[in-house]
Design a protein around this motif. Structure first.
Motif, short mmCIF file in Angstrom:
data_model
loop_
_atom_site.label_atom_id
_atom_site.label_comp_id
_atom_site.label_asym_id
_atom_site.label_seq_id
_atom_site.Cartn_x
_atom_site.Cartn_y
_atom_site.Cartn_z
N SER A 97 0.07 0.82 11.59
CA SER A 97 0.41 1.29 10.25
C SER A 97 -0.76 1.12 9.27
CB SER A 97 1.65 0.58 9.72
OG SER A 97 1.39 -0.78 9.48
N SER A 111 -2.25 14.83 5.54
CA SER A 111 -1.72 13.47 5.60
C SER A 111 -2.70 12.52 4.91
CB SER A 111 -1.50 13.02 7.05
OG SER A 111 -2.71 12.93 7.74
N TYR A 128 2.55 0.48 -2.80
CA TYR A 128 2.34 1.85 -2.34
C TYR A 128 3.49 2.75 -2.76
CZ TYR A 128 0.86 5.75 0.50
OH TYR A 128 0.44 6.98 0.90
N THR A 129 4.71 2.26 -2.62
CA THR A 129 5.88 3.04 -3.00
C THR A 129 5.87 3.35 -4.49
OG1 THR A 129 7.18 2.01 -1.25
CG2 THR A 129 8.40 3.10 -2.98
N TRP A 182 0.56 7.83 6.01
CA TRP A 182 1.53 7.20 5.11
C TRP A 182 2.30 8.26 4.34
CZ3 TRP A 182 2.16 1.85 3.33
CH2 TRP A 182 1.59 0.94 4.23
N MET A 183 1.64 9.33 3.93
CA MET A 183 2.30 10.47 3.28
C MET A 183 1.86 11.74 4.01
SD MET A 183 4.23 9.59 0.69
CE MET A 183 4.43 11.12 -0.15
N THR A 223 3.71 7.36 -4.00
CA THR A 223 4.70 8.17 -3.31
C THR A 223 4.61 9.64 -3.68
OG1 THR A 223 6.22 6.33 -3.03
CG2 THR A 223 7.16 8.51 -2.96
N HIS A 254 6.45 14.02 2.18
CA HIS A 254 7.38 12.99 2.65
C HIS A 254 6.58 11.86 3.28
CE1 HIS A 254 6.75 15.71 6.06
NE2 HIS A 254 6.95 14.67 6.83
N HIS A 255 7.26 10.73 3.48
CA HIS A 255 6.58 9.57 4.06
C HIS A 255 6.35 9.80 5.54
CE1 HIS A 255 6.86 7.15 0.49
NE2 HIS A 255 8.14 7.45 0.38
N PHE A 289 4.14 4.53 7.09
CA PHE A 289 4.93 3.93 6.02
C PHE A 289 6.23 3.35 6.59
CE2 PHE A 289 8.06 4.29 2.56
CZ PHE A 289 7.41 3.59 1.57
#
Length: 160
Positions: free
Chosen positions: A22, A39, A118-119, A28-29, A123, A132-133, A137
């Protein structure tokens, strides 16, 4: 008891591996654009090729904090794994794995801080359609859960 120790050990190793994945991978996105799938991760923005992640000056400190806390979580998780192995062979019978549990809960806290930052900050910042994640993530949140459970089990567990 041996089965429980082996199970905790396997879940701990899986957590370390998922933390590495990770942190290193750049998914992550995820979103789509007119040139394909885009991404972003903690380090790079990937389209057909990967470039350094463009971050505004106000978000740069947040990104560095996420990177630092994810790296710290990997370090604490590996330290907890080594400490568990050392304590497994050096602790007297009936003693608890307090140090291992404490280090694992510090790892848990680092993951919580990193993923929360991060959120909160990144986001909605991917400029693509249908963002989207990504799986990194999600893996980070799974590691968050695993590290909490493992940390509590280490605190409760006695060597028999």
């Amino acid at each position: 008891m041996l089965v429980l120790l082996a199970g905790i050990f396997v879940v701990h190793i899986a957590t370390v591996i998922m933390l590495f994945v990770s942190t290193i991978a750049n998914v992550w996105m995820v979103g789509s654009s007119n040139v394909g799938t885009i991404s972003t991760g903690l380090w790079l923005l990937c389209n057909k090729t990967c470039t350094q992640l463009p971050v505004s000056s106000q978000d740069e400190a947040s990104l560095k904090a996420v990177q630092a806390f994810m790296i710290l979580s990997i370090i604490f998780s590996v330290v907890a794994l080594v400490l568990f192995i050392i304590q497994l062979f050096s602790l007297e019978k009936g003693k608890r794995f307090y140090m291992t549990g404490a280090v694992m809960l510090v790892c848990w806290m680092c993951i919580l801080i990193a993923v929360s930052i991060y959120t909160a900050r990144f986001t909605g910042t991917l400029y693509a359609t249908n963002p989207h994640h990504g799986y990194c993530f999600i893996l980070a949140w799974i590691c968050f859960c695993f590290s909490f459970v493992i940390g509590i089990l280490y605190l409760v567990l006695r060597k028999k």
